[in-house]
Design a protein around this motif. Structure first.
Motif, PDB file in Angstrom:
ATOM      1  N   GLU A  37       0.818  -1.212   0.000  1.00 63.17           N
ATOM      2  CA  GLU A  37       0.000   0.000   0.000  1.00 63.17           C
ATOM      3  C   GLU A  37       0.851   1.260   0.000  1.00 63.17           C
ATOM      4  O   GLU A  37       1.449   1.632  -1.008  1.00 63.17           O
ATOM      5  CB  GLU A  37      -0.973  -0.019   1.186  1.00 63.17           C
ATOM      6  N   ARG A  69       0.322  -6.607   3.606  1.00 62.70           N
ATOM      7  CA  ARG A  69      -0.708  -5.560   3.611  1.00 62.70           C
ATOM      8  C   ARG A  69      -1.104  -5.260   2.175  1.00 62.70           C
ATOM      9  O   ARG A  69      -0.280  -4.817   1.363  1.00 62.70           O
ATOM     10  CB  ARG A  69      -0.237  -4.280   4.293  1.00 62.70           C
ATOM     11  N   ASN A  71      -3.640  -3.367  -0.788  1.00 65.29           N
ATOM     12  CA  ASN A  71      -4.250  -2.065  -0.989  1.00 65.29           C
ATOM     13  C   ASN A  71      -5.712  -2.102  -0.573  1.00 65.29           C
ATOM     14  O   ASN A  71      -6.354  -3.157  -0.548  1.00 65.29           O
ATOM     15  CB  ASN A  71      -4.111  -1.640  -2.452  1.00 65.29           C
ATOM     16  N   GLY A  72      -6.254  -0.942  -0.235  1.00 69.09           N
ATOM     17  CA  GLY A  72      -7.542  -0.856   0.425  1.00 69.09           C
ATOM     18  C   GLY A  72      -8.729  -1.235  -0.441  1.00 69.09           C
ATOM     19  O   GLY A  72      -8.671  -1.234  -1.679  1.00 69.09           O
ATOM     20  N   THR A  75      -9.924   0.168  -4.116  1.00 70.02           N
ATOM     21  CA  THR A  75      -8.845   0.587  -5.008  1.00 70.02           C
ATOM     22  C   THR A  75      -8.730  -0.390  -6.171  1.00 70.02           C
ATOM     23  O   THR A  75      -9.200  -1.531  -6.107  1.00 70.02           O
ATOM     24  CB  THR A  75      -7.498   0.657  -4.272  1.00 70.02           C
ATOM     25  N   HIS A  78      -6.970  -3.804  -5.177  1.00 65.73           N
ATOM     26  CA  HIS A  78      -7.385  -4.557  -3.985  1.00 65.73           C
ATOM     27  C   HIS A  78      -7.662  -6.031  -4.277  1.00 65.73           C
ATOM     28  O   HIS A  78      -7.133  -6.913  -3.587  1.00 65.73           O
ATOM     29  CB  HIS A  78      -8.620  -3.904  -3.359  1.00 65.73           C
ATOM     30  N   VAL A  95      -5.464  -5.568   6.043  1.00 60.43           N
ATOM     31  CA  VAL A  95      -6.300  -4.749   5.161  1.00 60.43           C
ATOM     32  C   VAL A  95      -6.487  -3.367   5.785  1.00 60.43           C
ATOM     33  O   VAL A  95      -6.963  -3.260   6.917  1.00 60.43           O
ATOM     34  CB  VAL A  95      -7.661  -5.398   4.899  1.00 60.43           C
ATOM     35  N   PRO A  96      -6.113  -2.306   5.060  1.00 66.45           N
ATOM     36  CA  PRO A  96      -6.274  -0.958   5.605  1.00 66.45           C
ATOM     37  C   PRO A  96      -7.724  -0.499   5.595  1.00 66.45           C
ATOM     38  O   PRO A  96      -8.552  -0.994   4.831  1.00 66.45           O
ATOM     39  CB  PRO A  96      -5.421  -0.098   4.662  1.00 66.45           C
ATOM     40  N   LYS A  97      -8.020   0.452   6.499  1.00 61.88           N
ATOM     41  CA  LYS A  97      -9.312   1.148   6.522  1.00 61.88           C
ATOM     42  C   LYS A  97     -10.510   0.204   6.462  1.00 61.88           C
ATOM     43  O   LYS A  97     -11.419   0.360   5.629  1.00 61.88           O
ATOM     44  CB  LYS A  97      -9.376   2.170   5.394  1.00 61.88           C
ATOM     45  N   VAL A  98     -10.521  -0.764   7.359  1.00 57.78           N
ATOM     46  CA  VAL A  98     -11.701  -1.620   7.517  1.00 57.78           C
ATOM     47  C   VAL A  98     -12.685  -0.871   8.412  1.00 57.78           C
ATOM     48  O   VAL A  98     -12.386  -0.565   9.562  1.00 57.78           O
ATOM     49  CB  VAL A  98     -11.327  -2.980   8.125  1.00 57.78           C
ATOM     50  N   GLN A 103     -17.728  -5.462   6.030  1.00 61.76           N
ATOM     51  CA  GLN A 103     -16.504  -5.539   5.235  1.00 61.76           C
ATOM     52  C   GLN A 103     -15.649  -6.726   5.665  1.00 61.76           C
ATOM     53  O   GLN A 103     -15.054  -7.400   4.825  1.00 61.76           O
ATOM     54  CB  GLN A 103     -15.712  -4.240   5.356  1.00 61.76           C
TER      55      GLN A 103
END
Length: 289
Positions: A37, A69, A71-72, A75, A78, A95-98, A103
């Motif tokens: 990411e 990790r 990408n969110g 995106t 992802h 996983v970013p920004k869960v 989700q």
């Protein structure tokens, strides 16, 4: 009881940097996040994906917990990231920004359809106001979810807050995530410290994180590993006290009130002491491998 896995030092490494991936094999961190990411430029993301998947599947990182990790959500990278990471079978996919339990359920479904082995967990990054409000539901959404990872830089940005010593602007959020993780019985990993040249500030934040109850800290530089390993490990005195307390409790069972060093000992103290020893033993096992 399953084997305790130390997560004192969780080091981000850019998967687009071949030398970094090689160097990571020699760094004494507990865990690695092979990053696709923030640390990877858009045109380098496909090659980084292949490199991270190959590294995670290689078995070359000893007892380090190797994660990827991706990408969110939403995106363009992802789905391909999640598929490749699932097939590589790392210890976890980060996983970013869960932002919701829904989700989490969708991510787990995607992982399983892509062939993720049973040992590959999901780690959810908590870094937005929505995630903080829903973190209890997020933490309990799936048995495959095994850790919450604080994204403190994004959280500070989203709150229009400031980075200050002691982190007063985000302490309520940190406590909320810890409560959710402990209620769900999963690991909770503190966010990064940005100034790699400020050793004193970094160590102070590690100490704060340990006192709050975090399992460990995410790191942005190998030079931060030793400090995190020390801060989040039980001290020699803590180990000695844990052993003495357990021995006193076992010797005194059935005799009424049990004390150790003048303090009354109850079951909750024994449980804490046993957790201290399990962490200590797991760390020692890594040193002898």
């Amino acid at each position: 009881m399953s084997e305790f896995t130390p997560l004192r030092s969780v080091l981000y490494m850019p998967s687009s940097n071949e030398r970094a991936l090689e160097k990571a094999k020699t760094i004494a961190c507990d865990a690695l996040i092979l990053d696709l990411e923030d640390a990877v430029a858009p045109d380098a993301k496909p090659a980084a994906r292949e490199a991270a998947a190959a590294a995670a599947a290689s078995g070359d990182y000893g007892r380090r917990t190797v994660t990827i990790r991706v990408n969110g959500i939403g995106t363009e990278w992802h789905e391909a990231d999640l598929t490749a990471a699932s097939q590589a079978g790392p210890a976890a996919i980060v996983v970013p920004k869960v932002d919701s339990a829904e989700q989490v359920v969708r991510l787990v479904d995607m992982m399983e359809k892509a062939g993720a082995p049973d040992h590959t967990a999901l780690w959810a990054m908590v870094e937005t106001p929505d995630a903080i409000f829903d973190v209890r539901e997020i933490a309990a959404a799936s048995p495959r979810l095994q850790a919450l990872v604080l994204g403190t830089n994004d959280l500070v940005k989203e709150l229009y807050a400031e980075h200050v010593p002691g982190r007063a602007p985000i302490l309520p959020s940190l406590h909320t995530v810890l409560l959710a993780g402990r209620a769900a019985g999963i690991a909770v990993i503190d966010g990064v410290y940005n100034d790699v040249k400020d050793a004193d500030g970094f160590l102070a934040e590690c100490e704060q994180g340990r006192q709050m109850g975090f399992d460990g800290k995410t790191l942005i530089h190998p030079g931060q590993v030793e400090g995190a390993n020390t801060a989040f490990a039980p001290s020699e005195q803590a180990v000695e006290d844990a052993r003495g307390l357990i021995a006193a409790f076992e010797d005194g069972q059935g005799s009424g009130v049990v004390t150790y060093n003048g303090r009354m000992v109850e079951n909750l103290h024994v449980e804490s002491a046993r957790r201290t020893l399990s962490i200590h033993d797991a760390i020692q096992a890594r040193r002898t491998d």
